[in-house]
Scaffold this active site. Structure first.
Site, PDB file in Angstrom:
ATOM      1  CG  HIS A  57      35.019  41.484  32.077  1.00 41.54           C
ATOM      2  ND1 HIS A  57      33.695  41.463  31.975  1.00 41.54           N
ATOM      3  CD2 HIS A  57      35.633  40.483  31.439  1.00 41.54           C
ATOM      4  CE1 HIS A  57      33.459  40.659  31.287  1.00 41.54           C
ATOM      5  NE2 HIS A  57      34.438  39.957  30.850  1.00 41.54           N
ATOM      6  CE  LYS A  64      34.793  42.146  27.877  1.00 42.76           C
ATOM      7  NZ  LYS A  64      36.096  41.351  27.519  1.00 42.76           N
TER       8      LYS A  64
END
Length: 199
Positions: free
Chosen positions: A87, A85
């Site tokens: 974020h 990921k």
């Protein structure tokens, strides 16, 4: 493998609070009974319980909690994502830092050993040391008719770490033999399969 096995271990059927509670306790008991994962002073030889995505995630969390509740063992818990990921907390790993830590990998079964080997490679990137693997079922099954080792034995040999299981195929056969819920035909299928493919 191209084989048609007479049984399939479906960890997804551990889908209620009571079943998950018992499963976590069984993992914790098997780990604490292992002289390869617990030292002579009764201390575990790992710092972090790691659950490889996807099934290993919930299993690792259960194991970590059961080790604490049943044995007072405080360890970290970490799992990986299949994709990183960019974020939120970001990255490929979620949970406790594994950098320079000793790791116990938890999964349901070892069929080919791919998830365990991938976890092992991931650990290297963080200078972490895998010290063992804990699984629910050791299928005790040859990788091929030309290879006398099971996937579990091959992982233990190749990665030089112990693999501890809650139960193995011979115990499953004993259960089938004594259970009123399964007929002799099921036991025969499993026994015949073990005769051909078992280690």
């Amino acid at each position: 493998s191209g084989r048609t096995s007479p049984y399939f271990f479906n960890a997804g059927l551990f889908s209620s609070g009571s079943a998950l509670f018992k499963l976590g306790k069984a993992y914790a008991a098997a780990i604490m009974a292992s002289d390869q994962l617990v030292d002579a002073n009764g201390k575990v030889v790992f710092d972090i319980v790691f659950g490889p995505a996807y099934k290993g995630i919930s299993l690792g969390a259960l194991v970590c909690a059961a080790l604490y509740s049943d044995f007072g063992v405080e360890s970290g818990f970490t799992y990986n994502r299949k994709e990183a990921k960019d974020h939120g907390e970001g990255g490929i790993l979620v949970g406790a830092s594994i950098t320079d830590k000793r790791i116990l990998i938890v999964d349901d079964v070892i069929t080919a050993g791919t998830a365990i080997r991938e976890s092992f490679e991931l650990m290297k990137k963080y200078n972490a040391t895998p010290v063992g693997v804990s699984i629910a079922l050791d299928r005790a099954e040859k990788r091929s008719l030309d290879d006398p080792l099971s996937a579990v034995q091959a992982v233990a040999r190749d990665l030089k770490i112990p693999v501890v299981s809650i139960v193995a195929l011979p115990q499953l056969q004993e259960f089938l033999r004594s259970s009123p819920h399964y007929g002799d035909d099921v036991l025969k299928q499993v026994s015949d399969y073990r005769s051909q493919y078992g280690v």
